[in-house]
Each structure stands twice: as structure tokens, then as C-alpha cells.
Scaffold this active site. Structure first.
Site, mmCIF file in Angstrom:
data_model
loop_
_atom_site.group_PDB
_atom_site.id
_atom_site.type_symbol
_atom_site.label_atom_id
_atom_site.label_comp_id
_atom_site.label_asym_id
_atom_site.label_seq_id
_atom_site.Cartn_x
_atom_site.Cartn_y
_atom_site.Cartn_z
ATOM 1 N N TYR A 175 0.855 -1.181 0.000
ATOM 2 C CA TYR A 175 0.000 0.000 0.000
ATOM 3 C C TYR A 175 0.892 1.232 0.000
ATOM 4 O O TYR A 175 1.855 1.303 0.777
ATOM 5 C CB TYR A 175 -0.902 -0.001 1.237
ATOM 6 C CG TYR A 175 -1.753 1.250 1.404
ATOM 7 C CD1 TYR A 175 -1.491 2.175 2.419
ATOM 8 C CD2 TYR A 175 -2.817 1.510 0.547
ATOM 9 C CE1 TYR A 175 -2.271 3.310 2.571
ATOM 10 C CE2 TYR A 175 -3.610 2.648 0.703
ATOM 11 C CZ TYR A 175 -3.327 3.550 1.717
ATOM 12 O OH TYR A 175 -4.091 4.676 1.869
ATOM 13 N N ASP A 196 9.365 2.834 -1.044
ATOM 14 C CA ASP A 196 8.382 3.501 -0.191
ATOM 15 C C ASP A 196 8.681 3.101 1.259
ATOM 16 O O ASP A 196 8.270 2.034 1.709
ATOM 17 C CB ASP A 196 6.964 3.084 -0.595
ATOM 18 C CG ASP A 196 5.935 3.683 0.339
ATOM 19 O OD1 ASP A 196 4.728 3.509 0.079
ATOM 20 O OD2 ASP A 196 6.314 4.321 1.340
ATOM 21 N N LYS A 199 5.296 9.590 8.246
ATOM 22 C CA LYS A 199 5.090 9.128 9.621
ATOM 23 C C LYS A 199 6.155 9.688 10.579
ATOM 24 O O LYS A 199 6.060 10.821 11.031
ATOM 25 C CB LYS A 199 5.036 7.597 9.641
ATOM 26 C CG LYS A 199 3.821 7.034 8.847
ATOM 27 C CD LYS A 199 3.793 5.539 8.857
ATOM 28 C CE LYS A 199 2.763 4.985 7.903
ATOM 29 N NZ LYS A 199 1.392 4.955 8.428
HETATM 30 P P1 KE4 Z 1 -0.556 8.484 4.373
HETATM 31 O O1 KE4 Z 1 -1.133 9.145 3.127
HETATM 32 O O2 KE4 Z 1 -1.574 7.684 5.139
HETATM 33 O O3 KE4 Z 1 0.221 9.467 5.252
HETATM 34 O O4 KE4 Z 1 0.584 7.446 3.910
HETATM 35 C C1 KE4 Z 1 0.229 6.488 2.960
HETATM 36 C C2 KE4 Z 1 1.223 5.331 3.063
HETATM 37 C C3 KE4 Z 1 2.221 5.232 2.121
HETATM 38 N N1 KE4 Z 1 3.109 4.221 2.163
HETATM 39 C C4 KE4 Z 1 3.059 3.284 3.143
HETATM 40 C C5 KE4 Z 1 4.063 2.172 3.154
HETATM 41 C C6 KE4 Z 1 2.055 3.361 4.143
HETATM 42 O O5 KE4 Z 1 2.024 2.413 5.118
HETATM 43 C C7 KE4 Z 1 1.130 4.407 4.118
HETATM 44 C C8 KE4 Z 1 0.025 4.545 5.142
HETATM 45 N N2 KE4 Z 1 -0.056 3.541 6.131
HETATM 46 C C9 KE4 Z 1 -1.359 3.324 6.728
HETATM 47 C C10 KE4 Z 1 -1.227 2.128 7.662
HETATM 48 N N3 KE4 Z 1 -1.237 0.924 6.954
HETATM 49 C C11 KE4 Z 1 -1.863 4.545 7.419
HETATM 50 C C12 KE4 Z 1 -3.070 4.319 8.316
HETATM 51 C C13 KE4 Z 1 -4.346 4.767 7.671
HETATM 52 O O6 KE4 Z 1 -4.496 4.602 6.447
HETATM 53 O O7 KE4 Z 1 -5.197 5.272 8.436
#
Ligand code: KE4
Length: 440
Positions: free
Chosen positions: A145, A240, A268
Site C-alpha cells: 500500500y 516507499d 510518519k
Molecule cells: P498516508 O497518506 O496515510 O500518510 O501514507 C500512505 C502510506 C504510504 N506508504 C506506506 C508504506 C504506508 O504504510 C502508508 C500509510 N499507512 C497506513 C497504515 N497501513 C496509514 C493508516 C491509515 O491509512 O489510516
């Protein structure tokens, strides 16, 4: 019995205000069939809900809270920063300070651009890769993801190495067809795709340590294969590391596995809990980003002074020189995580429950499976119902975990030996609950 009365009332009202009552789907606890606690505050390794329940927190806001909640140094710096104004939309020394800190930990990042979310970082990195290579297609991996930009909300097409199909309404076929998806850890599949479409591929984007199908580690040599394939075909390799950055090791997966990507996405932890993400890498590629180059990308709150401050203070704690002979902060986290992983394995074994427990530095994950888990299919084949039973039992015992087996569990520097002991005692009850569930 956990009392979630006020949370249940708050959730009912929230559903009349926001889709599903939340601002991000996984928080709704839909995947574990129970209501989510509404959080009132957090401090250190503990989080407190509006019913007065206290939990040991292993979600850490999905990774950012690596030094613990409300760290005194972070809070003090934020208070001072807020008194200087919350946003200017102008260059500040803070952005350069955070950029220097990021570059000091990630040598592959020669230039970096700050954005506001991981989604924005990966979306921008892919646009840059396409612009720089003048190619349209990208390769991603099933189960990885990278945020919710259209081209990444794509499922595998029929068969495996075919053009993607939209995985969400609103993503057009035209967009999805430029995304090729293949299974993670499958060298043959990605080699076949690159041999067939290599000249059209702008980039391969990968979670070098995957955290969104549960925690799944790259097989021996896998990342090196991706590096060699992208070099062979003139495509860019994008790591990523939004989740595994600063966790798989201080320098992320690229340091842990010794691979130099062309671009890296971070998020993060670099915001210390405020909205910061970034993409960066080779100077020649990043110099293609506006206004230095033609690839456009912008953001009102990019480099926000409060967010930069929280990120700077967090990274300063992570990169502090340890006492002579002492392990550094990230190494200590990894050792603490190993203690939990070993404890979970031993207690599951004692309960006669086969589990796979994975660790990457300060990240860990658990699957109710007796088979190896190395990609999305093997993760999805694990016993999800057992995970739900275990999750709810742990929550009852005051252990706050990610409400989905397809997430990852995070350790922080604030977790104490007492927290860990309580967690493992709770896990014994969790595994007993799974055993009882399976005997029905
Ligand atoms: P954000 O747009 O949520 O800041 O980041 C997206 C993203 C990009 N790349 C990786 C490897 C990620 O894990 C994420 C976002 N992670 C999720 C948890 N699996 C955020 C939690 C959520 O979606 O509420």
C-alpha cells in the site's frame, strides 16, 4: 469487561458527521467487528480513551510515535514554535534543518521535497519518475500500500502479470491500465514483466519491508533483483519507506539490506506525529521537480513550521549519539521488539497455537498460520477470525493493537519492561481465547 459506553455514543454521533464516523477507514474497527475506543489523550507508551480506559499502545498513530506520545522535548519545542506562528507559506530554516537530518540518515537522498502525507509523497515520486523517464507504466506489488492516489488503488488484473484493474470506484480504467501489479517476493513474475514491458516502465515502487499485508519481509536477494532489473531496463527504483523508514533500521530498509534506490518516500516518523512526508533521491532526478525543473508539485502547508519542529525533535532523539558502548536508540528499540516477538512465539507454542511472528527492527507482526507468510496470498490465507478473537482479547486486557492482521505493530522508546510483561501476560489470555474459539 471493557466499558466503551461513551465511545459507542461518540461513534454513533460521528457516523452522522463523517463517512463511517472516521477520517481514515481502518480506525473504524470494521475489520475486527467491534466499536473503536475514542481517544482522549496519550502519553509515553499509553493511550487513554474517553471512558477512562488505559491501554498500552502498539499502534503509535500507525508508526509516527516512535519516541512515545507527548515526548517532553517534542511538546516543549512545539509550544515555543506555536508562539511564533503556525504557518507562513514561506521558506524557513526549519525546513533546511529537517532536510539535513533526513539526508544525514539516508545517503541516497541528495535532494528532498517535504509534503504532507505519504500518499502525496508516493504520488509525487511516481509523477516525477514518469516525467524524468518519459515513460507511462509503473510496477507495484500486490499487498503493498502506497496511499490512495488513483494509480496506486489498483488490483492485479486477471492472471498475474497483466495491467491493473481499479480497486476503488472512481479510479478509471485508463489510469489503472498504466499500473502493472505482481506478487511480492516473486522474482519470476517481476522479471517476466520487466522483460516484456521494461522499455515502457517508468518505475518499480515497493515497500522494501512490507507492512500493509501484515509485516512481510523481502526474501533473500529480492530487493537486489529489483535493483538489477530496474537498472537493466532504465526504470527507476522507488523505495516507499513511509512505514519502514527509521524502523527496519535507523536508515530504513535501504540501510538494513544495503540497496540504493533512485527515490525514497518517507513519512510518519519524520513528522513526529504531525503531517509530514517527503520524497527524495538522486540529485539529477530531484532537480527535475518544480521550480528547479518542469515536474510540477506544490503544497500550501508543505514544510509547515510546527510539523518541521516535531519532526526535527523526533529525529534528534533517534540520532542522538549513545553512551560509549551503548546501542543507539533504534538498536535498543529492536532489542525490545525482539523480546516481545520471542515472548509471543513461546506463549503461542505453549498454547498449541501455530503462529508466524515477523520482526523488522521496531516493527513486528503476527499471523495465525502454520505456513510461511511471504506475500499477500499467504497472508490472506492466515486465520483472520482467529486474529479478530486474539485482537479483542488483547484489547480487553488493555493492549491496543492495529485492528487488522494486514497492519503492522510498532514499538516505541517509551515502552517499559513492565509494559512488555503485561503485553505477554495478555497474549497468554489471547491465545487461550483463540484455542477456545477453535474448539467450538
Ligand atoms: P498516508 O497518506 O496515510 O500518510 O501514507 C500512505 C502510506 C504510504 N506508504 C506506506 C508504506 C504506508 O504504510 C502508508 C500509510 N499507512 C497506513 C497504515 N497501513 C496509514 C493508516 C491509515 O491509512 O489510516
Amino acid at each position: 469487561m471493557l466499558h466503551l459506553t461513551k465511545s459507542a455514543e461518540a461513534f454513533a454521533e460521528a457516523k452522522n458527521l463523517m463517512p463511517g464516523g472516521v477520517n481514515s477507514p481502518v480506525r473504524s474497527y470494521r475489520s475486527v467487528d467491534c466499536n473503536p475506543p475514542f481517544i482522549a489523550r496519550a502519553e509515553g507508551s499509553h493511550i487513554y480513551d474517553i471512558d477512562g480506559n488505559e491501554f498500552i499502545d502498539y499502534v503509535g498513530s500507525w508508526g509516527p510515535m516512535v519516541v512515545g506520545h507527548a515526548h517532553p522535548k517534542v511538546v516543549a519545542a512545539l509550544k515555543a514554535a506555536a508562539e511564533r506562528g503556525t504557518s507562513y507559506g514561506a521558506p524557513t530554516l526549519l525546513e533546511s534543518e529537517l532536510a539535513r537530518l533526513v539526508k544525514s540518515v539516508y545517503p541516497s537522498i541528495e535532494l528532498v521535497r517535504m509534503v504532507n502525507s505519504g500518499t502525496e509523497a508516493t504520488m509525487s515520486a511516481l509523477r516525477l519518475a514518469r516525467g524524468f523517464t518519459n515513460r507511462d507504466k509503473i510496477v507495484k506489488f500486490i499487498g503493498c500500500y502506497h496511499g490512495h492516489s488513483d494509480g496506486l488503488l489498483v488490483d492485479a488484473g486477471s492472471g498475474l502479470a497483466t495491467f491493473g484493474v481499479p480497486s476503488s470506484p472512481g479510479v478509471t480504467k485508463a489510469v489503472a491500465q498504466d499500473t502493472i501489479t505482481v506478487p511480492y517476493n516473486d522474482v519470476d513474475a517481476v522479471t517476466a514483466v520487466m522483460d516484456k514491458y521494461g522499455s515502457e516502465i517508468a518505475a518499480i515502487i515497493v515497500e522494501p519491508v512490507a507492512g500493509n499485508m501484515g509485516l512481510v519481509l523481502p526474501k533473500q536477494g529480492y530487493l537486489d533483483t529489483l535493483r538489477k532489473l530496474t537498472e537493466k531496463h532504465g526504470a527507476l527504483l522507488i523505495f516507499d519507506e513511509v512505514m519502514c523508514g527509521f524502523r527496519a533500521s535507523l536508515g530504513g530498509a535501504q540501510a538494513a539490506y544495503g540497496i540504493k534506490p533512485d527515490l525514497t518516500c518517507l513519512g510518519k516518523i519524520i513528522g513526529g506525529g504531525l503531517p509530514v512526508a517527503a520524497y527524495g533521491g538522486r540529485r539529477d532526478i530531484m532537480s527535475f521537480v518544480s521550480p528547479a525543473g518542469p515536474a510540477y508539485q506544490a503544497g500550501t502547508l508543505s514544510g509547515n513550521p510546527l510539523a518541521m519542529t516535531a519532526g526535527i525533535e523526533t529525529l534528534k532523539i533517534l540520532t542522538e549519539e549513545p553512551e560509549p558502548g551503548e546501542p543507539d536508540y533504534t538498536r535498543k528499540l529492536s532489542m525490545k521488539t525482539k523480546a516481545v516477538v520471542q515472548g509471543l512465539e513461546s506463549r503461542a507454542k505453549a498454547a498449541g497455537i501455530p503462529v508466524q511472528v515477523h520482526q523488522a527492527g521496531s516493527m513486528f507482526g503476527l499471523f495465525f498460520s502454520e505456513n510461511e507468510v511471504y506475500d499477500y496470498a499467504t497472508s490472506a490465507a492466515a486465520d483472520q477470525e482467529a486474529f479478530k478473537v486474539w485482537f479483542r482479547a488483547m484489547l480487553e486486557e488493555g493492549i491496543y493493537l492495529a485492528p487488522s492482521q494486514f497492519e503492522t505493530i510498532f514499538m516505541s522508546g517509551a515502552h517499559t519492561d513492565e509494559d512488555i510483561e503485561k503485553t505477554l501476560t495478555a497474549a497468554e489470555k489471547g491465545f487461550a481465547a483463540v484455542k477456545q474459539y477453535r474448539q467450538k
